[in-house]
Scaffold this motif. Structure first.
Motif, PDB file in Angstrom:
ATOM      1  N   TYR A  30     -70.918   6.878  69.477  1.00 38.01           N
ATOM      2  CA  TYR A  30     -71.088   6.423  68.160  1.00 38.01           C
ATOM      3  C   TYR A  30     -69.655   5.532  68.059  1.00 38.01           C
ATOM      4  CZ  TYR A  30     -71.283   6.307  63.005  1.00 38.01           C
ATOM      5  OH  TYR A  30     -71.149   5.776  61.456  1.00 38.01           O
ATOM      6  N   TYR A 172     -74.076   6.588  55.822  1.00 38.21           N
ATOM      7  CA  TYR A 172     -73.245   7.261  56.990  1.00 38.21           C
ATOM      8  C   TYR A 172     -73.972   8.520  57.376  1.00 38.21           C
ATOM      9  CZ  TYR A 172     -69.331   3.849  56.148  1.00 38.21           C
ATOM     10  OH  TYR A 172     -68.641   2.626  56.021  1.00 38.21           O
ATOM     11  N   ARG A 173     -74.395   9.386  56.573  1.00 37.95           N
ATOM     12  CA  ARG A 173     -75.234  10.617  57.066  1.00 37.95           C
ATOM     13  C   ARG A 173     -76.363  10.437  57.835  1.00 37.95           C
ATOM     14  NH1 ARG A 173     -79.428  12.798  55.753  1.00 37.95           N
ATOM     15  NH2 ARG A 173     -79.804  11.365  53.848  1.00 37.95           N
ATOM     16  N   GLU A 176     -75.210   9.332  61.376  1.00 42.34           N
ATOM     17  CA  GLU A 176     -74.861  10.361  62.191  1.00 42.34           C
ATOM     18  C   GLU A 176     -76.203  11.086  62.791  1.00 42.34           C
ATOM     19  OE1 GLU A 176     -71.131  12.665  60.950  1.00 42.34           O
ATOM     20  OE2 GLU A 176     -72.116  12.040  59.333  1.00 42.34           O
ATOM     21  N   GLU A 177     -77.185  11.283  61.956  1.00 45.65           N
ATOM     22  CA  GLU A 177     -78.444  11.888  62.398  1.00 45.65           C
ATOM     23  C   GLU A 177     -79.251  11.073  63.361  1.00 45.65           C
ATOM     24  OE1 GLU A 177     -80.931  12.538  59.051  1.00 45.65           O
ATOM     25  OE2 GLU A 177     -79.690  13.866  57.955  1.00 45.65           O
ATOM     26  N   ASN A 179     -77.613   8.831  65.520  1.00 47.66           N
ATOM     27  CA  ASN A 179     -76.720   9.079  66.768  1.00 47.66           C
ATOM     28  C   ASN A 179     -77.241  10.400  67.397  1.00 47.66           C
ATOM     29  OD1 ASN A 179     -73.757  10.027  67.657  1.00 47.66           O
ATOM     30  ND2 ASN A 179     -74.754   8.428  68.426  1.00 47.66           N
ATOM     31  N   ALA A 180     -77.458  11.454  66.614  1.00 49.61           N
ATOM     32  CA  ALA A 180     -77.683  12.760  67.238  1.00 49.61           C
ATOM     33  C   ALA A 180     -79.263  12.931  67.896  1.00 49.61           C
ATOM     34  CB  ALA A 180     -77.523  13.768  66.223  1.00 49.61           C
ATOM     35  N   ARG A 198     -66.129  10.540  61.833  1.00 46.64           N
ATOM     36  CA  ARG A 198     -67.625  10.323  62.220  1.00 46.64           C
ATOM     37  C   ARG A 198     -67.952   9.628  63.645  1.00 46.64           C
ATOM     38  NH1 ARG A 198     -68.007   9.095  56.362  1.00 46.64           N
ATOM     39  NH2 ARG A 198     -69.620  10.442  55.322  1.00 46.64           N
ATOM     40  N   LYS A 200     -67.094   8.442  67.329  1.00 48.74           N
ATOM     41  CA  LYS A 200     -66.647   8.934  68.462  1.00 48.74           C
ATOM     42  C   LYS A 200     -65.596   8.279  69.349  1.00 48.74           C
ATOM     43  CE  LYS A 200     -70.962  11.293  69.086  1.00 48.74           C
ATOM     44  NZ  LYS A 200     -72.359  11.700  69.797  1.00 48.74           N
TER      45      LYS A 200
END
Length: 240
Positions: A30, A172-173, A176-177, A179-180, A198, A200
């Motif tokens: 990320y 943004y949340r 993150e999901e 990316n995960a 957030r 990396k």
């Protein structure tokens, strides 16, 4: 490695606007791209998408990944917000580059559509008109379109400018999901504080590369602390 940029430089009308860019991206990364206006951030994004040819250097993609298979969400100013189409039509259009000679969307395209709408929690919007949605809903739809186009990489160029802070936080949340779930993310942003915990990795540009590396190391550096604008009373510098 998903992609690698080696000694990249870009120019307009013979004038170099970005030079000596060297970084690589892994499939789980990320990456946030930071810098002032005019520092070359959007130019780099166009280069990664194959829309701008480097003046020097090269971009190497992993096997099975091409510029046409990268999901892209542009700046809001580039988006036609009153486009007369349904959410379903907008999102499915992300598959156009991959249709090839097929005249219609296939079963896999429709399955992926349902999966992404569920991920972004916008299933109920599928048949609604895009122009009737709120700004936050429209941005989710456009993110869904970019995700449908993407195989392993998503590029976002200042996607949250002008959006309500609560909408931005939710966005943004979701990133993150995403990316995960196994999709690498490259985000161009001015919202440094929001991505501090957030992202990396950080790539900082100022018409050349000032920094590339881990986010935690960037925000502990003089450059990172200065870009955050934190004062000396916190043990930080204020200029760079």
């Amino acid at each position: 490695m998903l992609l690698k940029c080696s000694n990249l430089s870009f120019a307009y009308g013979g004038r170099t606007v970005l030079e000596d860019v060297n970084f690589s991206l892994e499939s789980t990364d990320y990456l946030a791209i930071l810098g002032e206006n005019g520092s070359g951030k959007s130019t780099l994004i166009k280069g990664l998408l194959g829309l701008k040819t480097p003046e020097a250097g090269q971009i190497d993609y992993a096997a099975g990944l091409s510029a046409k298979e990268i999901g892209y969400l542009p700046q809001q100013s580039e988006i036609q917000r009153d486009f007369p189409a349904t959410v379903r039509e907008i999102v499915l259009s992300g598959r156009l580059n991959s249709l090839g000679w097929r005249p219609f969307y296939g079963r896999e395209d429709r399955r992926k559509l349902k999966e992404i709408l569920a991920l972004l929690k916008i299933e109920e919007l599928e048949k609604k008109s895009f122009r009737e949605l709120s700004g936050g809903q429209q941005q989710r739809v456009l993110l869904a379109r970019a995700l449908l186009a993407s195989k392993r990489l998503l590029l976002l160029d200042e996607p949250l400018a002008g959006l309500d802070p609560l909408v931005a936080a939710d966005f943004y949340r979701i990133l993150e999901e995403v990316n995960a779930s196994g999709i690498a993310v490259i985000l161009v942003t001015h919202d440094v504080a929001a991505i501090e915990h957030r992202a990396k990795k950080i790539l900082h540009l100022a018409n050349k590369q000032l920094y590339f590396g881990l986010a935690e190391e960037y925000f502990e550096s003089a450059l990172g602390r200065a870009f955050l604008g934190l004062g000396e009373e916190d043990g930080h510098v204020t200029n760079f």
